[in-house]
Motif scaffolding. Structure first.
Motif, PDB file in Angstrom:
ATOM      1  N   TYR A 143      -2.648   9.292 -11.871  1.00 47.69           N
ATOM      2  CA  TYR A 143      -1.314   8.774 -12.139  1.00 47.69           C
ATOM      3  C   TYR A 143      -1.294   7.271 -11.885  1.00 47.69           C
ATOM      4  O   TYR A 143      -1.992   6.775 -10.997  1.00 47.69           O
ATOM      5  N   THR A 144      -0.493   6.562 -12.665  1.00 45.39           N
ATOM      6  CA  THR A 144      -0.389   5.111 -12.471  1.00 45.39           C
ATOM      7  C   THR A 144       1.050   4.732 -12.166  1.00 45.39           C
ATOM      8  O   THR A 144       1.993   5.292 -12.755  1.00 45.39           O
ATOM      9  N   LEU A 145       1.194   3.803 -11.247  1.00 45.35           N
ATOM     10  CA  LEU A 145       2.505   3.246 -10.904  1.00 45.35           C
ATOM     11  C   LEU A 145       2.416   1.737 -11.077  1.00 45.35           C
ATOM     12  O   LEU A 145       1.900   1.035 -10.202  1.00 45.35           O
ATOM     13  N   CYS A 146       2.857   1.260 -12.226  1.00 43.37           N
ATOM     14  CA  CYS A 146       2.817  -0.173 -12.510  1.00 43.37           C
ATOM     15  C   CYS A 146       4.247  -0.699 -12.530  1.00 43.37           C
ATOM     16  O   CYS A 146       5.032  -0.363 -13.430  1.00 43.37           O
ATOM     17  N   LEU A 147       4.579  -1.480 -11.512  1.00 42.13           N
ATOM     18  CA  LEU A 147       5.923  -2.024 -11.371  1.00 42.13           C
ATOM     19  C   LEU A 147       5.843  -3.481 -10.936  1.00 42.13           C
ATOM     20  O   LEU A 147       4.897  -3.872 -10.225  1.00 42.13           O
ATOM     21  N   PRO A 148       6.827  -4.278 -11.320  1.00 45.90           N
ATOM     22  CA  PRO A 148       6.869  -5.654 -10.804  1.00 45.90           C
ATOM     23  C   PRO A 148       6.971  -5.647  -9.283  1.00 45.90           C
ATOM     24  O   PRO A 148       7.456  -4.684  -8.683  1.00 45.90           O
ATOM     25  N   THR A 149       6.509  -6.715  -8.661  1.00 40.46           N
ATOM     26  CA  THR A 149       6.580  -6.810  -7.203  1.00 40.46           C
ATOM     27  C   THR A 149       8.039  -6.763  -6.749  1.00 40.46           C
ATOM     28  O   THR A 149       8.944  -7.205  -7.452  1.00 40.46           O
ATOM     29  N   GLY A 150       8.226  -6.180  -5.574  1.00 39.87           N
ATOM     30  CA  GLY A 150       9.563  -6.154  -4.993  1.00 39.87           C
ATOM     31  C   GLY A 150      10.413  -4.970  -5.386  1.00 39.87           C
ATOM     32  O   GLY A 150      11.575  -4.877  -4.975  1.00 39.87           O
ATOM     33  N   LEU A 151       9.839  -4.013  -6.167  1.00 35.21           N
ATOM     34  CA  LEU A 151      10.635  -2.851  -6.578  1.00 35.21           C
ATOM     35  C   LEU A 151      10.303  -1.602  -5.765  1.00 35.21           C
ATOM     36  O   LEU A 151      10.688  -0.494  -6.132  1.00 35.21           O
ATOM     37  N   GLY A 152       9.567  -1.770  -4.674  1.00 38.39           N
ATOM     38  CA  GLY A 152       9.381  -0.651  -3.745  1.00 38.39           C
ATOM     39  C   GLY A 152       8.227   0.272  -4.071  1.00 38.39           C
ATOM     40  O   GLY A 152       8.335   1.492  -3.895  1.00 38.39           O
ATOM     41  N   LYS A 153       7.091  -0.289  -4.514  1.00 36.63           N
ATOM     42  CA  LYS A 153       5.938   0.555  -4.879  1.00 36.63           C
ATOM     43  C   LYS A 153       5.421   1.367  -3.699  1.00 36.63           C
ATOM     44  O   LYS A 153       4.986   2.502  -3.871  1.00 36.63           O
ATOM     45  N   THR A 154       5.447   0.792  -2.502  1.00 31.80           N
ATOM     46  CA  THR A 154       4.952   1.507  -1.323  1.00 31.80           C
ATOM     47  C   THR A 154       5.716   2.812  -1.114  1.00 31.80           C
ATOM     48  O   THR A 154       5.135   3.890  -0.982  1.00 31.80           O
ATOM     49  N   ILE A 155       7.034   2.713  -1.115  1.00 30.31           N
ATOM     50  CA  ILE A 155       7.877   3.886  -0.868  1.00 30.31           C
ATOM     51  C   ILE A 155       7.806   4.861  -2.039  1.00 30.31           C
ATOM     52  O   ILE A 155       7.721   6.088  -1.841  1.00 30.31           O
ATOM     53  N   ILE A 156       7.790   4.334  -3.266  1.00 29.49           N
ATOM     54  CA  ILE A 156       7.748   5.215  -4.442  1.00 29.49           C
ATOM     55  C   ILE A 156       6.429   5.979  -4.491  1.00 29.49           C
ATOM     56  O   ILE A 156       6.410   7.196  -4.719  1.00 29.49           O
ATOM     57  N   SER A 157       5.308   5.285  -4.276  1.00 26.87           N
ATOM     58  CA  SER A 157       4.002   5.960  -4.344  1.00 26.87           C
ATOM     59  C   SER A 157       3.862   7.002  -3.243  1.00 26.87           C
ATOM     60  O   SER A 157       3.309   8.087  -3.467  1.00 26.87           O
ATOM     61  N   PHE A 158       4.402   6.710  -2.052  1.00 23.09           N
ATOM     62  CA  PHE A 158       4.329   7.674  -0.951  1.00 23.09           C
ATOM     63  C   PHE A 158       5.199   8.894  -1.261  1.00 23.09           C
ATOM     64  O   PHE A 158       4.778  10.046  -1.035  1.00 23.09           O
ATOM     65  N   ALA A 159       6.389   8.659  -1.801  1.00 17.85           N
ATOM     66  CA  ALA A 159       7.278   9.779  -2.150  1.00 17.85           C
ATOM     67  C   ALA A 159       6.634  10.649  -3.229  1.00 17.85           C
ATOM     68  O   ALA A 159       6.671  11.889  -3.155  1.00 17.85           O
ATOM     69  N   PHE A 160       6.043  10.014  -4.239  1.00 15.14           N
ATOM     70  CA  PHE A 160       5.405  10.780  -5.310  1.00 15.14           C
ATOM     71  C   PHE A 160       4.199  11.551  -4.774  1.00 15.14           C
ATOM     72  O   PHE A 160       3.940  12.687  -5.201  1.00 15.14           O
ATOM     73  N   ALA A 161       3.467  10.956  -3.832  1.00 11.76           N
ATOM     74  CA  ALA A 161       2.332  11.650  -3.214  1.00 11.76           C
ATOM     75  C   ALA A 161       2.803  12.900  -2.482  1.00 11.76           C
ATOM     76  O   ALA A 161       2.141  13.948  -2.518  1.00 11.76           O
ATOM     77  N   LEU A 162       3.944  12.815  -1.819  1.00  8.76           N
ATOM     78  CA  LEU A 162       4.498  13.987  -1.132  1.00  8.76           C
ATOM     79  C   LEU A 162       4.884  15.078  -2.126  1.00  8.76           C
ATOM     80  O   LEU A 162       4.677  16.269  -1.877  1.00  8.76           O
ATOM     81  N   LYS A 163       5.436  14.670  -3.262  1.00  6.99           N
ATOM     82  CA  LYS A 163       5.792  15.652  -4.293  1.00  6.99           C
ATOM     83  C   LYS A 163       4.526  16.327  -4.842  1.00  6.99           C
ATOM     84  O   LYS A 163       4.470  17.550  -4.988  1.00  6.99           O
ATOM     85  N   LEU A 164       3.501  15.525  -5.135  1.00  2.00           N
ATOM     86  CA  LEU A 164       2.220  16.064  -5.594  1.00  2.00           C
ATOM     87  C   LEU A 164       1.635  17.029  -4.571  1.00  2.00           C
ATOM     88  O   LEU A 164       1.141  18.104  -4.910  1.00  2.00           O
ATOM     89  N   ARG A 165       1.709  16.621  -3.320  1.00  2.30           N
ATOM     90  CA  ARG A 165       1.143  17.420  -2.227  1.00  2.30           C
ATOM     91  C   ARG A 165       1.829  18.785  -2.138  1.00  2.30           C
ATOM     92  O   ARG A 165       1.165  19.820  -1.978  1.00  2.30           O
ATOM     93  N   GLU A 166       3.141  18.770  -2.244  1.00  2.00           N
ATOM     94  CA  GLU A 166       3.894  20.025  -2.158  1.00  2.00           C
ATOM     95  C   GLU A 166       3.490  20.978  -3.284  1.00  2.00           C
ATOM     96  O   GLU A 166       3.248  22.174  -3.056  1.00  2.00           O
TER      97      GLU A 166
END
Length: 822
Positions: A299-322
């Protein structure tokens, strides 16, 4: 802690030992059957938690269990038993035990497979036993090329026969009787069996040379299988010897919905320009609603800086994990990997805050930070002792941290990639933890472009064989993934198109200009803040001095960041910058990716375009300042040479200039298109490998994987073990700077530790101060201005000589000819 031990009646022990007592004597020594059975139990636990496509769980568990049960059987010789309690610890060829143990593993597995007591997976048919042989042979060393590991000389065979003759038959029979309680299938083993195995090994093992010479496994299945067996054995062996039990990793009850609650609390509308807040919300919602197809793993998460990639990628990882845990009925861990230590601390802190917000204790078995400078501290909550905090001894803590015993691991690209691309015992011990994991590679563009094709192929095969999911996160997505197979978590253009925080200028007025002329010409606006990102330490220092000369009344509002400043002070300054203390900051590339700082105007000395876009992300992050300027300049040294070409390949700079020269200015909304054109240009110029026909660095490493070429005697041939994500810098030396009173105390402790005669005790004591010690270490060029060399271990600047070598503002003082570094 879950106990993983097998109990024997002390009256029925063999009298053979694996490890001496604490004082080196037989008193308190560990019985060999205890070590073998407990290592086997651990190996079986590690293997049985894997649910992977590479092979069946049952098959992997059987092989790992028997390999571990016999991995030290060679310690039964009288030669080794005598050596074990010899105070002088005199080693000889007769005390070696890995080869005879490896032959025993190979012979035993062959017999059990022939007798259908083990159902061999078809992929490894005829090769299972020899792969286990390799793992056992090198469990006290590092893996080598298969041709070298199959090299059995007449002396080796003769040694095995001598060792067998020097095994006490009665003790050996008792040993086998005891360990076969765990695995009855190996109960047939006798000293005569060992002789038969050696007889067969003389011919059979040598025959594998031809098979491995022909091996070209483009699916990497043999590579992954050998790495898994080796890693499981190493981890089980070391865990049993040092700790003796299995860490009981608690359930992580955390959902992406919890992350959303946290996000809504910290990203309040008043903290951001409304459009930025709306885009953050939209990106999070789009990502967490992204449809997951279990057959598509990257999966790729390409976003401009400052839009919260850290939190979004971690949240998506939790969804994948579940979803993965439900689908495969196995635990999945999250591995969050980043390129730089500065952003590791930052992102670890974000995840810690999320966990705390959700009411979770930040214990090491929940969240673990691992890099070469992290604290050697491992703590858990003891459920049997009123949930009291349990902090482990340094040796055990090191074992657990380096073995990635946690639900969430925050680590570096180096630790992650060099756990896979390695032949090293110490690096590969954690390899088996990568199976069944959700891997986030944040700021993935920081991986050297010469390794992109390697990573592309490696990641695809890891996902299919080891049951991994990979999330690549960046503002400048490199050509690491196949767009046809990767899933975009969000549509990047939707966000880039709507942003107008910055505009990029390639200013011809500052083309091939010297530092003095640049500072004289550059127009500073009184109310604005500025970040200057330079390519070399020397140019950063010079620019800092020139700006201070121009604005002598602003010295308290101007600062500098380079690697010549001690890490402790660098981190302090980064925090001050985040808190808006300075109007002007001069820095090298260390603020470029991921560091959350914000300026009105960013000036970047010419660099590869992806680096420029990353630097642009430090301007107007919150969108409150209208449209901020990002100016690209070309600075030259006194010799007229671009500073950029001293640290970057000229092809990258030329490609950047070609792309930028087509525009007078570029709005942020076009950054994604711009970077795509740049990567296409690099591919056209052959800088990036795009196929196996390119025969570049990546393809050479891939061929080493296909051939199981862990080492090579030919310096022209790239071997797996020669992979280094960051090349060594022989032109640099480490220097300890006694910058303050704390540094003086730490140095005194270091000197005391150096006096400890016992190597292992000395190493243990140093680990206790390592984090603090490296807070004062800088890496500098070899120049004529080097301080005293302490016992040929490390250079040191004593506090009494601080002013001769170190400036509290600009850092280390270089003199004479030096290599320009960043």
């Amino acid at each position: 802690m879950e106990k993983t031990s097998f109990c024997f009646d002390s009256k029925n022990l063999s009298g053979l030992f694996s490890h001496p007592g604490k004082d080196g004597s037989i008193q308190g020594a560990k019985p060999l059957e205890v070590h073998l059975t407990n290592t086997s139990i651990l190996a079986n636990c590690f293997a049985s938690e894997k649910n992977i496509a590479l092979c069946s769980t049952k098959f992997l568990s059987q092989i790992a269990k028997i390999t571990a049960l016999l991995h030290d059987i060679g310690k039964a010789t009288s030669f080794f038993q005598k050596y074990l309690f010899d105070k002088k610890k005199t080693k000889s060829r007769h005390t070696r035990h890995s080869l005879i143990s490896a032959i025993c593993v190979w012979g035993t597995l062959n017999r059990l497979i022939e007798e259908k007591k083990i159902q061999e997976d078809k992929t490894f048919e005829g090769f299972t036993a020899i792969l286990a042989f390799f793992a056992t042979l090198k469990h006290h060393g590092d893996l080598e090329a298969t041709s070298d590991m199959l090299l059995l000389s007449e002396d080796d065979i003769e040694l095995c026969y001598e060792q067998i003759e020097n095994i006490d038959k009665e003790k050996f029979n008792t040993l086998i009787l005891n360990i076969s309680c765990l695995c009855p299938e190996i109960g047939f083993l006798t000293i005569d069996s060992l002789r038969e195995f050696v007889d067969h090994a003389k011919v059979s093992i040598k025959l594998f040379k031809r098979a491995f010479r022909k091996l070209f496994d483009t699916e990497m299945k043999f590579f992954f299988m050998l790495n898994l067996l080796y890693s499981i054995l190493l981890d089980a062996d070391k865990t049993e010897a040092i700790f003796g039990t299995l860490v009981d990793i608690p359930e992580l009850n955390l959902s992406y919905i919890d992350v959303d609650s946290f996000r809504r609390r910290i990203f309040k509308p008043e903290n951001f320009e409304n459009s930025i807040k709306a885009l953050r919300d939209s990106a999070f919602e789009e990502a967490t609603n992204c449809e997951i197809d279990e057959n598509r793993r990257i999966y790729t998460l390409c976003l401009p800086t400052g839009l919260g990639k850290t939190i979004i990628s971690f949240a998506f990882a939790l969804k994948l994990r579940e979803l993965a845990q439900k689908r495969f009925s196995s635990k999945f861990r999250i591995i969050y990997s980043l390129p730089f230590l500065s952003i590791i601390e930052q992102n670890y802190d974000v995840i810690s805050k999320i966990l705390s917000f959700c009411g979770l204790d930040i214990t090491s078995d929940i969240l673990l930070k691992h890099h070469h400078l992290s604290d050697i501290v491992y703590k858990t909550k003891d459920g049997l002792q009123n949930n009291q905090e349990e902090i482990f001894d340094t040796d055990i803590a090191k074992l657990l941290i380096e073995g990635w015993n946690s639900n969430i691991i925050v680590t570096t690209f180096v630790q992650f990639l060099e756990s896979i691309m390695t032949n090293k015992n110490s690096n590969m011990r954690k390899f088996h933890r990568i199976a069944n994991s959700i891997i986030i590679l944040d700021e993935v563009q920081a991986i050297n472009s010469e390794y992109w094709f390697l990573c592309k192929n490696l990641f695809e095969k890891m996902c299919s064989s080891l049951n991994c999911f990979i999330i690549l996160s960046t503002a400048t997505m490199p050509f690491i993934v196949d767009k046809k197979t990767a899933v975009e978590i969000v549509k990047p253009e939707k966000y880039f198109d709507k942003l107008c925080r910055t505009v990029l200028h390639f200013d011809n007025n500052f083309s091939k200009i010297g530092l003095e002329e640049f500072v004289a010409k550059f127009e500073f606006e009184k109310e604005k803040t500025y970040l200057f990102v330079m390519n070399t330490v020397s140019s950063a220092k010079k620019l800092y001095e020139l700006i201070n000369q121009r604005f002598p009344d602003m010295q308290d509002e101007i600062t500098i960041l380079t690697t010549h400043i001690i890490p402790k002070e660098r981190l302090r300054r980064i925090e001050q910058i985040k808190n808006k203390k300075y109007k002007i900051v001069v820095s090298t590339q260390l603020v470029e990716a991921g560091v959350d700082v914000d300026f009105d105007h960013v000036v970047r000395d010419i660099a590869p375009l992806d680096s420029i876009i990353q630097a642009a992300g430090r301007a107007n992050r919150e969108g409150k300042k209208g449209k901020s300027k990002v100016t690209v300049i070309e600075l030259v040294s006194d010799r007229g040479r671009l500073f950029a070409t001293e640290v970057y390949d000229s092809l990258l700079i030329d490609a950047t200039k070609k792309i930028l020269s087509q525009f007078q200015k570029v709005d942020e909304s076009k950054f994604a298109e711009l970077i795509f054109e740049y990567y296409k240009e690099l591919a056209r110029r052959g800088v990036i490998e795009t196929s196996s026909d390119d025969k570049g660095t990546s393809q050479k490493f891939l061929e080493a994987i296909y051939r199981l070429l862990y080492t090579s005697s030919d310096s022209e041939t790239d071997a797996i073990g020669s992979f280094k994500l960051i090349e060594d810098e022989p032109y640099k030396v480490d220097v300890f700077v006694e910058a303050d009173e704390e540094a003086k105390i730490i140095w005194q402790r270091f000197e005391e530790i150096c006096e400890i005669k016992d190597f292992f005790e000395r190493k243990k004591k140093f680990l206790e101060i390592r984090k603090s010690f490296y807070d004062y270490i800088i890496s500098v060029p070899k120049t004529t201005n080097l301080p005293v060399n302490f016992e040929n271990l490390i250079f040191r600047i004593p506090h009494s000589q601080l002013s001769d070598f170190y400036d509290p503002i600009t850092g280390f003082k270089t003199k004479g000819e030096s290599y320009l570094s960043f």
